[in-house]
Design a protein around this motif. Structure first.
Motif, PDB file in Angstrom:
ATOM      1  N   TYR A   1       0.827  -1.198   0.000  1.00  0.00           N
ATOM      2  CA  TYR A   1       0.000   0.000   0.000  1.00  0.00           C
ATOM      3  C   TYR A   1       0.865   1.254   0.000  1.00  0.00           C
ATOM      4  O   TYR A   1       0.530   2.246  -0.640  1.00  0.00           O
ATOM      5  CB  TYR A   1      -0.930  -0.023   1.214  1.00  0.00           C
ATOM      6  CG  TYR A   1      -1.745   1.218   1.395  1.00  0.00           C
ATOM      7  CD1 TYR A   1      -2.791   1.521   0.528  1.00  0.00           C
ATOM      8  CD2 TYR A   1      -1.487   2.098   2.437  1.00  0.00           C
ATOM      9  CE1 TYR A   1      -3.543   2.665   0.699  1.00  0.00           C
ATOM     10  CE2 TYR A   1      -2.232   3.234   2.616  1.00  0.00           C
ATOM     11  CZ  TYR A   1      -3.265   3.523   1.742  1.00  0.00           C
ATOM     12  OH  TYR A   1      -4.010   4.664   1.912  1.00  0.00           O
ATOM     13  N   ASN A   2       2.001   1.225   0.716  1.00  0.00           N
ATOM     14  CA  ASN A   2       2.913   2.371   0.751  1.00  0.00           C
ATOM     15  C   ASN A   2       3.774   2.477  -0.494  1.00  0.00           C
ATOM     16  O   ASN A   2       4.451   3.473  -0.697  1.00  0.00           O
ATOM     17  CB  ASN A   2       3.823   2.296   1.976  1.00  0.00           C
ATOM     18  CG  ASN A   2       3.086   2.539   3.260  1.00  0.00           C
ATOM     19  OD1 ASN A   2       2.016   3.129   3.269  1.00  0.00           O
ATOM     20  ND2 ASN A   2       3.658   2.083   4.358  1.00  0.00           N
ATOM     21  N   GLY A   3       3.770   1.454  -1.336  1.00  0.00           N
ATOM     22  CA  GLY A   3       4.591   1.465  -2.545  1.00  0.00           C
ATOM     23  C   GLY A   3       6.005   0.972  -2.313  1.00  0.00           C
ATOM     24  O   GLY A   3       6.886   1.200  -3.136  1.00  0.00           O
ATOM     25  N   GLU A   4       6.258   0.277  -1.233  1.00  0.00           N
ATOM     26  CA  GLU A   4       7.585  -0.243  -0.912  1.00  0.00           C
ATOM     27  C   GLU A   4       7.598  -1.747  -1.153  1.00  0.00           C
ATOM     28  O   GLU A   4       7.675  -2.556  -0.232  1.00  0.00           O
ATOM     29  CB  GLU A   4       7.926   0.092   0.534  1.00  0.00           C
ATOM     30  CG  GLU A   4       7.972   1.575   0.777  1.00  0.00           C
ATOM     31  CD  GLU A   4       8.060   1.930   2.240  1.00  0.00           C
ATOM     32  OE1 GLU A   4       7.551   1.157   3.072  1.00  0.00           O
ATOM     33  OE2 GLU A   4       8.630   2.970   2.530  1.00  0.00           O
ATOM     34  N   TYR A   5       7.562  -2.115  -2.408  1.00  0.00           N
ATOM     35  CA  TYR A   5       7.418  -3.513  -2.797  1.00  0.00           C
ATOM     36  C   TYR A   5       8.634  -4.350  -2.427  1.00  0.00           C
ATOM     37  O   TYR A   5       8.512  -5.554  -2.217  1.00  0.00           O
ATOM     38  CB  TYR A   5       7.163  -3.606  -4.302  1.00  0.00           C
ATOM     39  CG  TYR A   5       5.978  -2.789  -4.745  1.00  0.00           C
ATOM     40  CD1 TYR A   5       4.687  -3.231  -4.483  1.00  0.00           C
ATOM     41  CD2 TYR A   5       6.134  -1.579  -5.404  1.00  0.00           C
ATOM     42  CE1 TYR A   5       3.583  -2.492  -4.871  1.00  0.00           C
ATOM     43  CE2 TYR A   5       5.051  -0.829  -5.798  1.00  0.00           C
ATOM     44  CZ  TYR A   5       3.772  -1.285  -5.531  1.00  0.00           C
ATOM     45  OH  TYR A   5       2.692  -0.548  -5.904  1.00  0.00           O
TER      46      TYR A   5
END
Length: 165
Positions: free
Chosen positions: A32-36
């Motif tokens: 969700y935060n974009g820290e894959y």
């Protein structure tokens, strides 16, 4: 094509939602935060801790069974004595408990990580981090500072280091 590659969304992640997602499914808050890139790290740590938890629990049950057979069955003819089985039982119980703590810590850490990085999403670090060294005169804060009994307070000389953020 450059606009597609360099596109940055204006969407700011909500910390409560990131925390809830991460609590429901480990790694979902990071997605969700974009820290894959963090998802395989946390999943690997969780799988490793769970592996050791299962392995230590299996060995604990095994040596607990052997200890019970060695101490309660008079016809026991096993190769492991009751005292040895008790020692291994206690060791694997301790390792099992450490594995439970490690699994819980990794789980809580990834929930906290999702929350903190959602809060810090807009935090920018400037490339202009500088350090300035300059001489400084240290004046006493009160009349008793740097007083050596000669009647007058002394001043101190030194260097001051300032770091700007």
């Amino acid at each position: 094509m450059d606009g597609v590659v360099n596109y940055k969304s204006d969407r700011k992640p909500h910390p409560g939602r990131a925390t809830l997602y991460s609590a429901l499914l480990p790694g979902l808050g990071q997605i969700y935060n974009g820290e894959y890139f963090k998802v395989p790290i946390y999943w690997g740590c969780l799988m490793g801790a769970t592996h050791f938890l299962i392995n230590n629990n299996t060995n604990y049950k095994r040596f607990k069974r052997i200890h019970n057979e060695a101490t309660m069955d008079p016809n026991y003819t096993g190769t492991i004595s009751g005292e040895t089985a008790k020692w291994y039982r206690d060791e694997y119980r301790r390792y099992r408990d450490y594995s439970i703590v490690a699994t819980a810590l990794v789980y809580v850490l990834q929930v906290i990580d999702a929350n903190v990085f959602a809060y810090m999403h807009d935090f920018e670090v400037s490339d202009d981090i500088s350090m300035k060294i300059e001489p400084a005169v240290l004046a006493p804060d009160n009349t008793y500072a740097f007083h050596h009994g000669t009647g007058a307070p002394n001043t101190g000389f030194g260097f001051r280091v300032g770091i700007r953020f």
